[in-house]
Design a protein around this motif. Structure first.
Motif, PDB file in Angstrom:
ATOM      1  N   ALA A  23       9.185   1.378  -0.364  1.00 43.14           N
ATOM      2  CA  ALA A  23       8.084   0.893  -1.196  1.00 43.14           C
ATOM      3  C   ALA A  23       6.872   0.576  -0.348  1.00 43.14           C
ATOM      4  CB  ALA A  23       8.500  -0.358  -1.958  1.00 43.14           C
ATOM      5  N   MET A  24       5.717   0.776  -0.943  1.00 44.14           N
ATOM      6  CA  MET A  24       4.471   0.382  -0.280  1.00 44.14           C
ATOM      7  C   MET A  24       3.452  -0.007  -1.345  1.00 44.14           C
ATOM      8  SD  MET A  24       3.053   4.118   0.836  1.00 44.14           S
ATOM      9  CE  MET A  24       1.574   3.459   1.535  1.00 44.14           C
ATOM     10  N   LEU A  25       2.413  -0.698  -0.907  1.00 39.64           N
ATOM     11  CA  LEU A  25       1.365  -1.109  -1.834  1.00 39.64           C
ATOM     12  C   LEU A  25       0.168  -0.171  -1.724  1.00 39.64           C
ATOM     13  CD1 LEU A  25       1.479  -4.982  -1.229  1.00 39.64           C
ATOM     14  CD2 LEU A  25       2.535  -3.677  -3.088  1.00 39.64           C
ATOM     15  N   THR A  26      -0.437   0.110  -2.865  1.00 34.04           N
ATOM     16  CA  THR A  26      -1.702   0.842  -2.876  1.00 34.04           C
ATOM     17  C   THR A  26      -2.685   0.012  -3.701  1.00 34.04           C
ATOM     18  OG1 THR A  26      -1.413   2.074  -4.926  1.00 34.04           O
ATOM     19  CG2 THR A  26      -0.381   3.005  -2.959  1.00 34.04           C
ATOM     20  N   ASP A  27      -3.893   0.528  -3.870  1.00 36.96           N
ATOM     21  CA  ASP A  27      -4.850  -0.233  -4.674  1.00 36.96           C
ATOM     22  C   ASP A  27      -4.549  -0.137  -6.162  1.00 36.96           C
ATOM     23  OD1 ASP A  27      -5.577   2.431  -4.786  1.00 36.96           O
ATOM     24  OD2 ASP A  27      -7.708   2.103  -4.389  1.00 36.96           O
ATOM     25  N   ALA A  50       1.343  -4.636  -9.860  1.00 33.99           N
ATOM     26  CA  ALA A  50       1.428  -6.102  -9.830  1.00 33.99           C
ATOM     27  C   ALA A  50       0.135  -6.691 -10.399  1.00 33.99           C
ATOM     28  CB  ALA A  50       1.661  -6.589  -8.404  1.00 33.99           C
ATOM     29  N   HIS A  51      -0.947  -5.910 -10.350  1.00 34.77           N
ATOM     30  CA  HIS A  51      -2.223  -6.453 -10.840  1.00 34.77           C
ATOM     31  C   HIS A  51      -2.370  -6.359 -12.365  1.00 34.77           C
ATOM     32  CE1 HIS A  51      -4.102  -2.254  -9.985  1.00 34.77           C
ATOM     33  NE2 HIS A  51      -4.050  -2.379 -11.280  1.00 34.77           N
ATOM     34  N   LYS A  52      -1.344  -5.939 -13.064  1.00 32.91           N
ATOM     35  CA  LYS A  52      -1.446  -5.996 -14.522  1.00 32.91           C
ATOM     36  C   LYS A  52      -0.684  -7.200 -15.054  1.00 32.91           C
ATOM     37  CE  LYS A  52      -2.846  -1.476 -16.086  1.00 32.91           C
ATOM     38  NZ  LYS A  52      -2.405  -0.087 -16.188  1.00 32.91           N
ATOM     39  N   TRP A  53       0.644  -7.059 -15.109  1.00 32.05           N
ATOM     40  CA  TRP A  53       1.411  -8.072 -15.832  1.00 32.05           C
ATOM     41  C   TRP A  53       2.193  -8.950 -14.861  1.00 32.05           C
ATOM     42  CZ3 TRP A  53       5.254  -6.514 -20.324  1.00 32.05           C
ATOM     43  CH2 TRP A  53       5.294  -7.550 -21.276  1.00 32.05           C
ATOM     44  N   LEU A  54       1.782  -8.962 -13.597  1.00 28.33           N
ATOM     45  CA  LEU A  54       2.442  -9.852 -12.637  1.00 28.33           C
ATOM     46  C   LEU A  54       1.426 -10.839 -12.062  1.00 28.33           C
ATOM     47  CD1 LEU A  54       5.491  -9.983 -11.816  1.00 28.33           C
ATOM     48  CD2 LEU A  54       4.796  -9.054  -9.614  1.00 28.33           C
ATOM     49  N   PHE A  55       0.281 -10.974 -12.741  1.00 26.10           N
ATOM     50  CA  PHE A  55      -0.639 -12.088 -12.486  1.00 26.10           C
ATOM     51  C   PHE A  55      -1.186 -12.109 -11.062  1.00 26.10           C
ATOM     52  CE2 PHE A  55       3.009 -13.523 -15.239  1.00 26.10           C
ATOM     53  CZ  PHE A  55       2.440 -13.042 -16.398  1.00 26.10           C
ATOM     54  N   SER A  94      -1.293   5.495  -6.525  1.00 31.29           N
ATOM     55  CA  SER A  94       0.167   5.601  -6.360  1.00 31.29           C
ATOM     56  C   SER A  94       0.661   6.930  -6.928  1.00 31.29           C
ATOM     57  CB  SER A  94       0.872   4.438  -7.071  1.00 31.29           C
ATOM     58  OG  SER A  94       0.577   3.201  -6.442  1.00 31.29           O
ATOM     59  N   THR A  95       0.189   7.280  -8.115  1.00 32.77           N
ATOM     60  CA  THR A  95       0.603   8.537  -8.754  1.00 32.77           C
ATOM     61  C   THR A  95       0.095   9.736  -7.962  1.00 32.77           C
ATOM     62  OG1 THR A  95       0.823   7.537 -10.929  1.00 32.77           O
ATOM     63  CG2 THR A  95       0.356   9.902 -10.886  1.00 32.77           C
ATOM     64  N   LEU A  96      -1.130   9.642  -7.471  1.00 36.17           N
ATOM     65  CA  LEU A  96      -1.677  10.719  -6.635  1.00 36.17           C
ATOM     66  C   LEU A  96      -0.777  10.951  -5.419  1.00 36.17           C
ATOM     67  CD1 LEU A  96      -4.175  12.589  -5.840  1.00 36.17           C
ATOM     68  CD2 LEU A  96      -4.919  10.653  -4.482  1.00 36.17           C
ATOM     69  N   CYS A 131      -3.475  -4.396  -6.716  1.00 36.18           N
ATOM     70  CA  CYS A 131      -2.156  -4.421  -6.086  1.00 36.18           C
ATOM     71  C   CYS A 131      -1.178  -3.589  -6.910  1.00 36.18           C
ATOM     72  CB  CYS A 131      -1.661  -5.864  -5.969  1.00 36.18           C
ATOM     73  SG  CYS A 131      -0.200  -6.038  -4.933  1.00 36.18           S
ATOM     74  N   SER A 132      -0.918  -2.382  -6.448  1.00 35.68           N
ATOM     75  CA  SER A 132       0.001  -1.479  -7.138  1.00 35.68           C
ATOM     76  C   SER A 132       1.175  -1.182  -6.215  1.00 35.68           C
ATOM     77  CB  SER A 132      -0.754  -0.188  -7.495  1.00 35.68           C
ATOM     78  OG  SER A 132       0.111   0.771  -8.061  1.00 35.68           O
ATOM     79  N   VAL A 133       2.381  -1.121  -6.778  1.00 32.48           N
ATOM     80  CA  VAL A 133       3.569  -0.844  -5.953  1.00 32.48           C
ATOM     81  C   VAL A 133       4.044   0.581  -6.216  1.00 32.48           C
ATOM     82  CG1 VAL A 133       5.793  -1.711  -5.175  1.00 32.48           C
ATOM     83  CG2 VAL A 133       4.230  -3.242  -6.400  1.00 32.48           C
ATOM     84  N   LEU A 134       4.203   1.331  -5.150  1.00 34.36           N
ATOM     85  CA  LEU A 134       4.749   2.692  -5.248  1.00 34.36           C
ATOM     86  C   LEU A 134       6.107   2.711  -4.572  1.00 34.36           C
ATOM     87  CD1 LEU A 134       4.626   5.812  -5.689  1.00 34.36           C
ATOM     88  CD2 LEU A 134       3.401   5.955  -3.511  1.00 34.36           C
ATOM     89  N   TRP A 135       7.133   3.122  -5.325  1.00 32.35           N
ATOM     90  CA  TRP A 135       8.465   3.298  -4.740  1.00 32.35           C
ATOM     91  C   TRP A 135       8.784   4.785  -4.678  1.00 32.35           C
ATOM     92  CZ3 TRP A 135       8.025  -1.078  -7.948  1.00 32.35           C
ATOM     93  CH2 TRP A 135       8.505  -2.283  -7.424  1.00 32.35           C
TER      94      TRP A 135
END
Ligand SMILES: *Cc1c(COP(=O)(O)O)cnc(C)c1O
Length: 489
Positions: A151-155, A312-317, A160-162, A322-326
């Motif tokens: 896992a890593m974080l993107t903006d 994480a920047h939507k429904w994780l307050f 992440s999808t790209l 902060c987007s998580v890509l696995w």
């Protein structure tokens, strides 16, 4: 005496930053300003009332030559900036998907700014690199994801999808796309990506950016509950293969943008396994709901995905961004993006993880720090409690709509979004219904007290109330319902 003598100071006094004492004084004042803002968000109109270009007129044409006192800049926050702000932190923000800055998230951002870590390599910030692995690992474990996923974080989910689709494109190294590109090469087949008609536009943007082309994103019809039709997927793949095209990936959505519908990931995964396609799951909004045991069923089959994005920047307050890509295939991400010029070589590069090896970006922010603040300050129990509360509020709203003559729900409410509209007796023409509901929406939003958005389901214009702001209470949902009924009357 020569003015280049090493003993003589260069330019007394030498320029530099403002002193820490100045920071302390203003940060204290600013902390009070932020607390006041959070206490009183509701005194602002949710949606900024400025006309296009109006904000720009408040800003001088040139930067000041002489330094300005910080007092003057801070005074302009209220006078100049705030009127141009749409308040995502307002508890009656019900448009799109919520994105709130919680208190721990804001505190995390302050430290992120102060430490200013630039994660280009492990050694440029071991804490950034390893906290990112640790916090995304915490989150994945709590969501029940398989052990061992990278896992890593993107903006953003878009990036992440790209990146996931770049890895999917890299899966067949014989095509040599990383080195040779795609242009002027008749041996490179037309690549195809499949998703439902309800998938997010970021899939198309990724295809555009990767040179796959928007026309090669095949949007499959949804069923009557807005889920991808697997028979249509199978037929499209077969037709494309017959034409000599190369199917490479399927993007399934858990929690679509319009209705939060859930594609049948388990059945799509079976097709992907049989056909050798990459399965990317877009759960940008809904993914965090996997934290809640009674909502796990939405994620059946997720364990077969090749990659997954959750914001994480939507429904994780966690504040933007902060987007998580696995992914289960970090080696393919690395094959797509790793590039180490001589000046970035280090002794530890074989044993220490640098996320820049797996991403398009070189310099990376210390996003993991705010995620760490949020996960610890709310705890998994606190997060589950808030997610359950939001789902309950959306269901309660749906109950009010269903019980009111003339109003109608237009999609199920599996999560925290309600799709509905007003259908007055005798009004059956679709264009008339669309105009009527657009008018309701404009009136409600013009009140400044709430902000809702709309969508289209097939040919139908639909109003949408999305709960997800960390400060939303039942009274705010009730206010939206009262304003909607008044606007319809
Ligand atoms: C919000 C959303 C996106 C885009 O998210 P960004 O982080 O703004 O790029 C993509 N897919 C889904 C399902 C979303 O809800």
């Amino acid at each position: 005496m020569s003015n280049t003598s090493p003993a003589a100071p260069l330019v007394p006094p030498e320029p530099g930053d403002l002193p820490p004492e100045v920071f302390e004084a203003h940060a204290t004042a600013l902390a009070r300003w932020v607390a006041d803002y959070l206490r009183n968000t509701e005194r602002y109109p949710v949606l900024s009332t400025l006309a296009p270009g109006e904000f720009r007129q408040r800003i001088p044409d040139a930067a000041p030559e002489a330094p300005e006192p910080l007092e003057a800049i801070l005074a302009d926050l209220d006078r100049v900036v705030m009127p141009g702000v749409t308040h995502w932190n307002h508890p009656a923000f019900f448009a799109y998907f919520a994105n709130t800055a919680s208190v721990p998230g804001i505190l995390g951002e302050l430290v992120i700014a102060a430490l200013n870590q630039v994660g280009i390599l492990w050694r440029t910030s071991p804490a950034l690199s390893e906290l990112e692995t640790a916090t995304t690992g915490w989150l994945g474990r709590a969501m029940g994801l398989p052990e061992g996923w990278f896992a890593m974080l993107t903006d953003t989910a878009s990036v992440s999808t790209l990146q996931a689709l770049a890895a999917a494109r890299e899966r067949d190294p014989s095509l040599g796309i990383r080195h040779e590109g795609m242009g002027g090469r008749p041996e490179v087949p037309r690549m195809r990506i499949y998703c439902s008609e309800h998938a997010h536009s970021s899939v198309d943007k990724a295809a555009i950016t990767l040179g796959i082309g928007a026309a090669n994103v095949v949007r499959l019809p949804g069923d009557d509950a807005y889920r991808m039709r697997v028979d249509a997927l199978e037929a499209a793949i077969a037709a494309d293969r017959a034409r000599g095209y190369r199917p490479i990936a399927v993007v399934a959505t858990v929690g679509t943008t319009s209705t939060t519908s859930v594609d049948p990931v388990d059945r799509i995964a079976a097709v992907c396994a049989r056909e050798g396609l990459w399965l990317h799951v877009d759960a940008a909004y809904a993914g965090v709901l996997a934290l809640v045991p009674e909502h796990r069923h939405h994620f059946a089959g997720l364990e077969h995905a090749d990659s997954l994005v959750v914001n994480a920047h939507k429904w994780l307050f966690t504040p933007m961004d902060c987007s998580v890509l696995w992914t289960r295939h970090p080696q393919l991400l690395k094959r797509a993006f790793s590039l180490t010029p001589a000046y970035l070589e280090t002794a530890e590069q074989d044993v220490a993880l640098s996320q820049s090896d797996y991403s398009f970006q070189l310099g990376r922010r210390f996003r993991a720090l705010k995620l760490w603040f949020v996960l610890r300050a709310f705890g998994l129990e606190g997060l589950r409690e808030r997610l359950r509360h939001h789902c309950a509020l959306a269901r309660r709203f749906a109950g009010w709509v269903e019980a009111e003559p003339g109003w109608r729900m237009l999609a199920p409410v599996p999560m925290s979004v309600a799709c509905f509209r007003h259908e007055p007796a005798g009004m059956t023409d679709e264009a008339a219904l669309a105009a009527h509901n657009a008018r309701i929406l404009d009136r409600v939003n013009a009140s400044g007290q709430v902000f809702l958005s709309h969508t289209k389901l097939g040919t139908r214009y639909v109003l949408r109330l999305a709960v997800g702001n960390v400060r939303t209470r039942e009274a705010h949902v009730a206010l939206a319902w009262r304003l909607l009924r008044e606007a319809a009357g």
